[in-house]
Scaffold this active site. Sequence first.
Site, mmCIF file in Angstrom:
data_model
loop_
_atom_site.group_PDB
_atom_site.id
_atom_site.type_symbol
_atom_site.label_atom_id
_atom_site.label_comp_id
_atom_site.label_asym_id
_atom_site.label_seq_id
_atom_site.Cartn_x
_atom_site.Cartn_y
_atom_site.Cartn_z
ATOM 1 N N TYR A 1 -13.037 22.129 -10.894
ATOM 2 C CA TYR A 1 -13.599 20.884 -11.442
ATOM 3 C C TYR A 1 -14.829 20.524 -10.609
ATOM 4 O O TYR A 1 -14.747 20.499 -9.370
ATOM 5 C CB TYR A 1 -12.489 19.837 -11.316
ATOM 6 C CG TYR A 1 -12.799 18.457 -11.801
ATOM 7 C CD1 TYR A 1 -13.105 18.212 -13.137
ATOM 8 C CD2 TYR A 1 -12.738 17.361 -10.928
ATOM 9 C CE1 TYR A 1 -13.355 16.920 -13.570
ATOM 10 C CE2 TYR A 1 -12.981 16.077 -11.370
ATOM 11 C CZ TYR A 1 -13.294 15.866 -12.692
ATOM 12 O OH TYR A 1 -13.534 14.582 -13.122
ATOM 13 N N LYS B 1 -5.195 12.263 -17.426
ATOM 14 C CA LYS B 1 -5.294 13.107 -18.619
ATOM 15 C C LYS B 1 -4.006 12.987 -19.445
ATOM 16 O O LYS B 1 -3.790 11.987 -20.077
ATOM 17 C CB LYS B 1 -5.613 14.543 -18.210
ATOM 18 C CG LYS B 1 -6.822 14.654 -17.254
ATOM 19 C CD LYS B 1 -8.140 14.306 -17.915
ATOM 20 C CE LYS B 1 -9.271 13.984 -16.948
ATOM 21 N NZ LYS B 1 -9.618 15.044 -16.026
ATOM 22 N N ARG C 1 0.816 -1.218 0.000
ATOM 23 C CA ARG C 1 0.000 0.000 0.000
ATOM 24 C C ARG C 1 0.851 1.270 0.000
ATOM 25 O O ARG C 1 0.405 2.319 -0.462
ATOM 26 C CB ARG C 1 -0.935 -0.016 1.214
ATOM 27 C CG ARG C 1 -2.161 0.879 1.052
ATOM 28 C CD ARG C 1 -3.121 0.748 2.215
ATOM 29 N NE ARG C 1 -2.490 1.124 3.453
ATOM 30 C CZ ARG C 1 -2.478 0.367 4.574
ATOM 31 N NH1 ARG C 1 -3.096 -0.796 4.602
ATOM 32 N NH2 ARG C 1 -1.856 0.782 5.653
ATOM 33 N N ASP D 1 -4.813 22.536 -8.510
ATOM 34 C CA ASP D 1 -5.069 21.473 -9.480
ATOM 35 C C ASP D 1 -4.381 21.911 -10.767
ATOM 36 O O ASP D 1 -4.828 22.834 -11.445
ATOM 37 C CB ASP D 1 -6.586 21.315 -9.674
ATOM 38 C CG ASP D 1 -6.959 20.200 -10.651
ATOM 39 O OD1 ASP D 1 -6.137 19.888 -11.540
ATOM 40 O OD2 ASP D 1 -8.074 19.649 -10.529
HETATM 41 C C1 LIG Z 1 -10.385 14.891 -14.771
HETATM 42 C C2 LIG Z 1 -10.006 15.949 -13.827
HETATM 43 C C3 LIG Z 1 -9.863 15.667 -12.472
HETATM 44 C C4 LIG Z 1 -10.159 14.321 -11.879
HETATM 45 O O1 LIG Z 1 -9.282 13.345 -12.330
HETATM 46 P P1 LIG Z 1 -9.673 11.783 -12.382
HETATM 47 O O2 LIG Z 1 -8.379 11.144 -12.665
HETATM 48 O O3 LIG Z 1 -10.704 11.657 -13.453
HETATM 49 O O4 LIG Z 1 -10.232 11.450 -11.027
HETATM 50 C C5 LIG Z 1 -9.456 16.689 -11.645
HETATM 51 N N1 LIG Z 1 -9.230 17.925 -12.114
HETATM 52 C C6 LIG Z 1 -9.358 18.233 -13.408
HETATM 53 C C7 LIG Z 1 -9.081 19.626 -13.858
HETATM 54 C C8 LIG Z 1 -9.774 17.257 -14.305
HETATM 55 O O5 LIG Z 1 -9.930 17.566 -15.589
#
Ligand SMILES: *Cc1c(COP(=O)(O)O)cnc(C)c1O
Length: 388
Positions: free
Chosen positions: A107, A204, A54, A179
């Site tokens: 988001y 992404k 983990r 983020d």
């Molecule tokens: C997709 C996304 C997330 C979340 O990511 P996941 O891997 O889908 O949980 C967070 N912030 C932004 C800006 C995103 O586009």
Amino acid sequence: MKKDTLLAHAGRAPEKYQGMVNTPVFRTSTVLFPTLEDYEHRGDDQFAGVRYGRYGTPTTQALEEAVAQLEGGHRAVALPSGLAAIVAAIGAFVKTGGHILVADTVYSPTRHFCDARLKPNGVEVEYYDPLIGAGIAKLIRPSTRAVFCESPGSLTFEVQDIPVIGDAAHARGIAVLADNTWGTPYFFPAFARGVDVSIHSATKYIVGHADAMVGLIVANEKHWARVRQTVADYGYSVSPDDCYLALRGFRTLGVRLTHQMQSAIKVANWLKSRPEVKRVIYPALEGDPGHTIWKRDFSGAAALFSFVMNGASDEQVSAFVNALELFGIGSSWGGYESLVVVARAEQHRTATKWNPGGPTIRLHIGLEDSDDLIADLEQAFAQAKQAG
Ligand SMILES: *Cc1c(COP(=O)(O)O)cnc(C)c1O
């Protein structure tokens, strides 16, 4: 080392793995120790080394090390999704009675987490105008624990003045969380811009092929222990196979991002010239409201932007989106393929208004030929006109 060299070399140790170029996939729960004494001192060097599945394996650690180096942070931790990374990063800072400032353009699942999980547990969540800049100082209270940024917002692309927000927060001893999924560790050096804890949906661009979910938190030295311990306390564990895929994507991050940005600029400029388009929202374009700060702080732009359709009815928006053949209709972005969604940003904000005077369409530009993408958009506009 320059960024592109780090993409090729960071997080690799062929000499440890019989010369293999890539760190192999290590699957484990149990890690065995040679003596009881070694076992009982396994946690002395906090979260370094391998001690239990983990807490990470050489595969997850290779990804973490590579991303932390590229972004200029102290260390990183991988999680099973971007949202998990957001939840853990916020969880490391807030507690009952505390206050957190959150950009109004975050988001939407981040906003849902704040409203549905933090507020009922006695955390005060306050949404702020992402363009507030130095004005953030006025919103900081004695109980403020963190300022959460997301720049640009991933539907409407307001670029935040993060260095200025960082100065205001740091003057009061408050951490800045961001983020940085759109900026990526390649185009936005979060730590040099005043961020303390940078969060990525590696799902992404880092994974880059729409085939795995991974999140990452990168922290500076001051906040690393707190962040890493919170991730451990929440019990997150990430698959080594998914980390392997993320690290494979990482190796080509620079060429993909650069190529996709060039295509996105071309498509965005073409859209700007069309009568069906009221406005293109992409900080990489000159004249965009976010362009000046973007140019100062970023070295490139993700291939994700929006445009506002000129007086199109709901039927025409549907006809347009459904007519597209090369743009898939679906969540996420950052893969090799183009995508489209209708950005209903007005539904998700409380501190600011979104009323651009027409429907907002968000595009992700993949690695297809940009002329083919433009031709696809052109035929879809023609079909939308017929639906009007
Ligand atoms: C997709 C996304 C997330 C979340 O990511 P996941 O891997 O889908 O949980 C967070 N912030 C932004 C800006 C995103 O586009």
